[in-house]
Motif scaffolding. Structure first.
Motif, PDB file in Angstrom:
ATOM      1  N   TYR A  13     -24.151  -7.933  30.640  1.00 54.00           N
ATOM      2  CA  TYR A  13     -22.901  -7.270  31.004  1.00 54.00           C
ATOM      3  C   TYR A  13     -21.818  -8.326  31.178  1.00 54.00           C
ATOM      4  N   SER A  14     -20.624  -8.035  30.686  1.00 57.00           N
ATOM      5  CA  SER A  14     -19.516  -8.988  30.782  1.00 57.00           C
ATOM      6  C   SER A  14     -18.856  -8.924  32.154  1.00 57.00           C
ATOM      7  N   VAL A  15     -18.511 -10.108  32.647  1.00 55.80           N
ATOM      8  CA  VAL A  15     -17.715 -10.208  33.872  1.00 55.80           C
ATOM      9  C   VAL A  15     -16.261  -9.972  33.468  1.00 55.80           C
ATOM     10  N   ALA A  16     -15.463  -9.415  34.368  1.00 54.87           N
ATOM     11  CA  ALA A  16     -14.069  -9.088  34.074  1.00 54.87           C
ATOM     12  C   ALA A  16     -13.342 -10.265  33.428  1.00 54.87           C
ATOM     13  N   PRO A  17     -12.559 -10.001  32.374  1.00 52.83           N
ATOM     14  CA  PRO A  17     -11.857 -11.079  31.665  1.00 52.83           C
ATOM     15  C   PRO A  17     -10.948 -11.877  32.590  1.00 52.83           C
ATOM     16  N   GLY A  18     -10.965 -13.181  32.424  1.00 52.10           N
ATOM     17  CA  GLY A  18     -10.080 -14.056  33.184  1.00 52.10           C
ATOM     18  C   GLY A  18     -10.495 -14.273  34.630  1.00 52.10           C
ATOM     19  N   GLN A  19     -11.665 -13.771  35.014  1.00 55.52           N
ATOM     20  CA  GLN A  19     -12.105 -13.880  36.409  1.00 55.52           C
ATOM     21  C   GLN A  19     -13.210 -14.922  36.569  1.00 55.52           C
ATOM     22  N   ARG A  20     -13.086 -15.736  37.603  1.00 54.79           N
ATOM     23  CA  ARG A  20     -14.195 -16.585  38.046  1.00 54.79           C
ATOM     24  C   ARG A  20     -14.765 -15.865  39.261  1.00 54.79           C
ATOM     25  N   VAL A  21     -16.002 -15.428  39.180  1.00 56.68           N
ATOM     26  CA  VAL A  21     -16.564 -14.535  40.193  1.00 56.68           C
ATOM     27  C   VAL A  21     -17.541 -15.278  41.101  1.00 56.68           C
ATOM     28  N   ASN A  22     -17.363 -15.078  42.407  1.00 53.97           N
ATOM     29  CA  ASN A  22     -18.281 -15.673  43.376  1.00 53.97           C
ATOM     30  C   ASN A  22     -19.644 -14.995  43.296  1.00 53.97           C
ATOM     31  N   VAL A  23     -20.691 -15.827  43.270  1.00 54.89           N
ATOM     32  CA  VAL A  23     -22.062 -15.333  43.344  1.00 54.89           C
ATOM     33  C   VAL A  23     -22.517 -15.587  44.771  1.00 54.89           C
ATOM     34  N   ARG A  24     -22.981 -14.534  45.449  1.00 62.05           N
ATOM     35  CA  ARG A  24     -23.338 -14.646  46.868  1.00 62.05           C
ATOM     36  C   ARG A  24     -24.848 -14.514  47.073  1.00 62.05           C
ATOM     37  N   VAL A  39     -15.255 -18.186  33.765  1.00 61.40           N
ATOM     38  CA  VAL A  39     -14.535 -17.174  32.993  1.00 61.40           C
ATOM     39  C   VAL A  39     -15.341 -16.878  31.725  1.00 61.40           C
ATOM     40  N   GLY A  40     -15.485 -15.596  31.408  1.00 60.53           N
ATOM     41  CA  GLY A  40     -16.195 -15.194  30.193  1.00 60.53           C
ATOM     42  C   GLY A  40     -17.702 -15.089  30.348  1.00 60.53           C
ATOM     43  N   ALA A  41     -18.203 -15.180  31.578  1.00 57.17           N
ATOM     44  CA  ALA A  41     -19.656 -15.130  31.802  1.00 57.17           C
ATOM     45  C   ALA A  41     -20.220 -13.749  31.488  1.00 57.17           C
ATOM     46  N   TYR A  77     -16.642  -6.347  39.614  1.00 55.44           N
ATOM     47  CA  TYR A  77     -16.265  -7.413  38.672  1.00 55.44           C
ATOM     48  C   TYR A  77     -17.143  -7.452  37.428  1.00 55.44           C
ATOM     49  N   VAL A  78     -18.056  -6.476  37.283  1.00 54.90           N
ATOM     50  CA  VAL A  78     -18.966  -6.464  36.138  1.00 54.90           C
ATOM     51  C   VAL A  78     -18.760  -5.174  35.358  1.00 54.90           C
ATOM     52  N   ASN A  79     -18.581  -5.298  34.052  1.00 51.04           N
ATOM     53  CA  ASN A  79     -18.322  -4.138  33.198  1.00 51.04           C
ATOM     54  C   ASN A  79     -19.644  -3.476  32.805  1.00 51.04           C
ATOM     55  N   THR A  80     -20.126  -2.553  33.671  1.00 50.04           N
ATOM     56  CA  THR A  80     -21.379  -1.854  33.390  1.00 50.04           C
ATOM     57  C   THR A  80     -21.145  -0.519  32.700  1.00 50.04           C
ATOM     58  N   GLY A  81     -19.887  -0.083  32.637  1.00 52.51           N
ATOM     59  CA  GLY A  81     -19.580   1.206  32.035  1.00 52.51           C
ATOM     60  C   GLY A  81     -19.838   2.378  32.964  1.00 52.51           C
TER      61      GLY A  81
END
Length: 91
Positions: A13-24, A39-41, A77-81
């Motif tokens: 699944y793509s992470v939102a474009p242009g976002q650096r997302v914290n993994v907790r 970005v682009g993960a 922040y994750v494009n799961t649809g």
């Protein structure tokens, strides 16, 4: 001749474009940040848990995606649809 069992295909699944997302370390913003997705993960989701409600590019949700051992990102922040659960609940 018996067929060898096949592993379930992993879905990325793509992470939102242009976002650096914290993994907790757990399903919420009160857990420590263990790393940051670039970005682009793309991520795989093994299971999902309820946690802190977060607003992001894909809406407002309390669903957190488990992307690895002790690694969670907000589903906002994750494009799961989907706005809901797409994988089993984490136990």
């Amino acid at each position: 001749m018996a067929m060898a069992p096949t592993a379930e295909a992993l879905t990325y699944y793509s992470v939102a474009p242009g976002q650096r997302v914290n993994v907790r370390s757990g399903p919420g913003t009160n857990y420590t940040v263990v790393r940051v997705l670039p970005v682009g993960a793309k991520v795989t989701i093994s299971c999902q848990s309820p946690g802190t409600t977060v607003t992001g590019p894909y809406g407002t949700t309390n669903v957190w995606d488990n992307i690895g051992n002790g690694e969670y990102v907000s589903d906002a922040y994750v494009n799961t649809g989907s706005d809901g659960y797409i994988r089993p609940r984490c136990s």
